[in-house]
Write an enzyme that holds these catalytic residues in place. Structure first.
Site, PDB file in Angstrom:
ATOM      1  N   ASN A   9     -34.407  30.720 -48.793  1.00  4.21           N
ATOM      2  CA  ASN A   9     -33.714  30.019 -49.869  1.00  4.21           C
ATOM      3  C   ASN A   9     -33.719  30.940 -51.085  1.00  4.21           C
ATOM      4  O   ASN A   9     -34.769  31.140 -51.706  1.00  4.21           O
ATOM      5  CB  ASN A   9     -34.455  28.705 -50.173  1.00  4.21           C
ATOM      6  CG  ASN A   9     -33.905  27.990 -51.398  1.00  4.21           C
ATOM      7  OD1 ASN A   9     -32.851  28.365 -51.924  1.00  4.21           O
ATOM      8  ND2 ASN A   9     -34.619  26.969 -51.863  1.00  4.21           N
ATOM      9  N   TRP A  10     -32.558  31.511 -51.381  1.00  7.54           N
ATOM     10  CA  TRP A  10     -32.488  32.468 -52.492  1.00  7.54           C
ATOM     11  C   TRP A  10     -32.522  31.769 -53.850  1.00  7.54           C
ATOM     12  O   TRP A  10     -32.613  32.429 -54.877  1.00  7.54           O
ATOM     13  CB  TRP A  10     -31.220  33.329 -52.367  1.00  7.54           C
ATOM     14  CG  TRP A  10     -31.307  34.407 -51.326  1.00  7.54           C
ATOM     15  CD1 TRP A  10     -32.294  34.559 -50.381  1.00  7.54           C
ATOM     16  CD2 TRP A  10     -30.397  35.495 -51.128  1.00  7.54           C
ATOM     17  NE1 TRP A  10     -32.045  35.669 -49.613  1.00  7.54           N
ATOM     18  CE2 TRP A  10     -30.884  36.263 -50.036  1.00  7.54           C
ATOM     19  CE3 TRP A  10     -29.208  35.892 -51.739  1.00  7.54           C
ATOM     20  CZ2 TRP A  10     -30.230  37.406 -49.572  1.00  7.54           C
ATOM     21  CZ3 TRP A  10     -28.550  37.029 -51.271  1.00  7.54           C
ATOM     22  CH2 TRP A  10     -29.056  37.775 -50.204  1.00  7.54           C
ATOM     23  N   LYS A  11     -32.387  30.449 -53.862  1.00 10.36           N
ATOM     24  CA  LYS A  11     -32.337  29.691 -55.127  1.00 10.36           C
ATOM     25  C   LYS A  11     -31.267  30.320 -56.038  1.00 10.36           C
ATOM     26  O   LYS A  11     -30.274  30.841 -55.526  1.00 10.36           O
ATOM     27  CB  LYS A  11     -33.723  29.642 -55.768  1.00 10.36           C
ATOM     28  CG  LYS A  11     -34.792  29.149 -54.768  1.00 10.36           C
ATOM     29  CD  LYS A  11     -36.095  28.809 -55.398  1.00 10.36           C
ATOM     30  CE  LYS A  11     -37.059  28.310 -54.311  1.00 10.36           C
ATOM     31  NZ  LYS A  11     -38.347  27.878 -54.826  1.00 10.36           N
ATOM     32  N   HIS A  93     -34.337  19.438 -51.965  1.00 10.64           N
ATOM     33  CA  HIS A  93     -35.352  20.389 -52.428  1.00 10.64           C
ATOM     34  C   HIS A  93     -36.047  19.806 -53.666  1.00 10.64           C
ATOM     35  O   HIS A  93     -35.406  19.171 -54.493  1.00 10.64           O
ATOM     36  CB  HIS A  93     -34.715  21.743 -52.754  1.00 10.64           C
ATOM     37  CG  HIS A  93     -35.740  22.817 -52.942  1.00 10.64           C
ATOM     38  ND1 HIS A  93     -36.474  22.944 -54.102  1.00 10.64           N
ATOM     39  CD2 HIS A  93     -36.193  23.787 -52.107  1.00 10.64           C
ATOM     40  CE1 HIS A  93     -37.325  23.954 -53.955  1.00 10.64           C
ATOM     41  NE2 HIS A  93     -37.169  24.485 -52.756  1.00 10.64           N
ATOM     42  N   GLU A  95     -36.951  21.070 -56.324  1.00  7.68           N
ATOM     43  CA  GLU A  95     -36.392  21.498 -57.611  1.00  7.68           C
ATOM     44  C   GLU A  95     -35.196  20.635 -57.990  1.00  7.68           C
ATOM     45  O   GLU A  95     -34.911  20.420 -59.167  1.00  7.68           O
ATOM     46  CB  GLU A  95     -36.038  22.989 -57.542  1.00  7.68           C
ATOM     47  CG  GLU A  95     -37.294  23.845 -57.602  1.00  7.68           C
ATOM     48  CD  GLU A  95     -37.208  25.188 -56.923  1.00  7.68           C
ATOM     49  OE1 GLU A  95     -36.085  25.668 -56.644  1.00  7.68           O
ATOM     50  OE2 GLU A  95     -38.286  25.772 -56.669  1.00  7.68           O
ATOM     51  N   GLU A 163     -42.608  21.110 -48.120  1.00  8.29           N
ATOM     52  CA  GLU A 163     -42.906  22.063 -49.177  1.00  8.29           C
ATOM     53  C   GLU A 163     -43.750  21.382 -50.253  1.00  8.29           C
ATOM     54  O   GLU A 163     -43.206  20.683 -51.118  1.00  8.29           O
ATOM     55  CB  GLU A 163     -41.611  22.574 -49.822  1.00  8.29           C
ATOM     56  CG  GLU A 163     -40.691  23.301 -48.866  1.00  8.29           C
ATOM     57  CD  GLU A 163     -39.737  24.233 -49.602  1.00  8.29           C
ATOM     58  OE1 GLU A 163     -39.735  25.421 -49.280  1.00  8.29           O
ATOM     59  OE2 GLU A 163     -39.016  23.778 -50.509  1.00  8.29           O
ATOM     60  N   GLY A 169     -43.758  28.920 -55.361  1.00  8.17           N
ATOM     61  CA  GLY A 169     -43.698  29.954 -56.395  1.00  8.17           C
ATOM     62  C   GLY A 169     -45.004  30.188 -57.122  1.00  8.17           C
ATOM     63  O   GLY A 169     -45.031  30.839 -58.168  1.00  8.17           O
ATOM     64  N   SER A 209     -44.804  29.588 -51.064  1.00 11.77           N
ATOM     65  CA  SER A 209     -45.562  30.846 -51.139  1.00 11.77           C
ATOM     66  C   SER A 209     -45.827  31.490 -49.783  1.00 11.77           C
ATOM     67  O   SER A 209     -46.883  32.091 -49.572  1.00 11.77           O
ATOM     68  CB  SER A 209     -46.880  30.639 -51.911  1.00 11.77           C
ATOM     69  OG  SER A 209     -46.606  30.280 -53.249  1.00 11.77           O
ATOM     70  N   GLY A 230     -38.899  31.166 -50.209  1.00 17.21           N
ATOM     71  CA  GLY A 230     -38.162  31.429 -51.448  1.00 17.21           C
ATOM     72  C   GLY A 230     -38.233  32.902 -51.794  1.00 17.21           C
ATOM     73  O   GLY A 230     -37.512  33.734 -51.230  1.00 17.21           O
ATOM     74  N   GLY A 231     -39.141  33.247 -52.694  1.00 15.00           N
ATOM     75  CA  GLY A 231     -39.234  34.609 -53.233  1.00 15.00           C
ATOM     76  C   GLY A 231     -39.221  35.716 -52.184  1.00 15.00           C
ATOM     77  O   GLY A 231     -38.520  36.722 -52.350  1.00 15.00           O
TER      78      GLY A 231
HETATM   79  P1  13P Z   1     -41.507  30.297 -52.621  1.00 12.04           P
HETATM   80  O1  13P Z   1     -41.540  30.884 -51.235  1.00 12.04           O
HETATM   81  O2  13P Z   1     -40.965  31.265 -53.649  1.00 12.04           O
HETATM   82  O3  13P Z   1     -42.819  29.701 -53.006  1.00 12.04           O
HETATM   83  O4  13P Z   1     -40.424  29.097 -52.598  1.00 12.04           O
HETATM   84  C1  13P Z   1     -40.512  28.131 -51.615  1.00 12.04           C
HETATM   85  C2  13P Z   1     -39.300  27.276 -51.682  1.00 12.04           C
HETATM   86  O5  13P Z   1     -39.145  26.469 -52.574  1.00 12.04           O
HETATM   87  C3  13P Z   1     -38.278  27.471 -50.642  1.00 12.04           C
HETATM   88  O6  13P Z   1     -37.337  26.446 -50.664  1.00 12.04           O
END
Ligand code: 13P
Length: 249
Positions: A9-11, A93, A95, A163, A169, A209, A230-231
């Site tokens: 997920n590149w957000k 998600h 967020e 998650e 993050g 993470s 994510g990251g």
């Molecule tokens: P991180 O891997 O950056 O913690 O993000 C997880 C995430 O929210 C994937 O949707």
């Protein structure tokens, strides 16, 4: 055998220049690669689909509206997502639950919209840090599962991503024991609700993470079928070892 999925997920990260990371990822896929999904920002969906071609890497969106079309300025529908060649869409998600006050009922509608457009819905659930500390995790998860998953959920139209919000993050990861406990709990809930034939086959992803150095441990859990990353999905050099760890699990 349940299918395994490594999802990125590149957000809100990346412009056309970052498609080079997709090119690089193609070259780094192991021969026995599990399913791989990249969810870039919406403006990159068409081009990302072109870049991955027939490599087997799938492309998904990060959200969709629950309506097929209409006066919803700034939103994109599941039909539009599918039109780009994408096959998946993330819904619910944390967020979006937090920043846009999306509730389980909204997410259920979005999942149905995704299915109607022929997409697989990646439905996200997860407890806050406060709920984690108060030992409310399983109760929160049970409520989100009951509210976010439509009755017509199947193992082909849905992937569930757990998650924990406090792990996203932050570099904080639950212990393997905690991951096992929550994933076993989710598996039991969906088997009870949808029956073993469906519930045993729905892929369950862990997210929060996930990095090259912890992926193999996380994938030891029997009911972890992959990760939503994510990251560490932004760079092919970070995501490829996670894919490899999943392939080896
Ligand atoms: P991180 O891997 O950056 O913690 O993000 C997880 C995430 O929210 C994937 O949707």
């Amino acid at each position: 055998m349940r299918r395994k999925l490594a999802a990125g997920n590149w957000k809100m990260n990346g412009t056309a220049a970052n498609l080079a990371e997709l090119e690089a990822l193609k070259a780094l896929l192991p021969a026995n690669a599990p399913e791989v999904l990249i969810c870039p920002p919406a403006p990159l969906l068409f081009r990302a689909h072109e870049v991955v071609g027939d490599t087997g890497i799938q492309i998904g969106a990060q959200d969709c509206h629950s309506h097929e079309s209409g006066a919803f300025t700034g939103d994109i529908s599941a039909t539009m997502v599918a039109d780009t060649g994408a096959t998946h869409v993330i819904v619910g998600h944390s967020e979006r639950r937090e920043a846009y006050e999306e509730h389980d009922s909204d997410i259920r509608k979005k999942a149905k919209a995704a299915w109607a457009a022929g997409l697989t819905a990646v439905i996200c659930i997860g407890e806050s840090g406060d709920d984690h500390e108060a030992n409310n995790t399983l109760e929160i998860i049970a409520g989100q599962l009951a509210g976010s998953l439509p009755d017509a959920t199947t193992a082909t139209n849905t992937v569930i991503a757990y998650e924990p919000i406090w792990a996203i993050g932050t570099g904080k990861v639950p212990t393997l024991e905690q991951i096992v406990q929550v994933h076993d709990f989710i598996r039991a809930k969906i088997v009870t609700r949808f029956g073993a034939e469906i519930g045993d086959m729905i892929p369950l992803l862990y997210g929060g993470s996930v990095k090259p150095d912890n992926a193999a441990t996380i994938f030891e859990a029997e009911n972890v079928d992959g990760a939503l990353v994510g990251g560490a999905s932004l760079k092919a050099a970070d995501f490829a070892p996670i894919i490899q760890a999943l392939a080896a699990s």
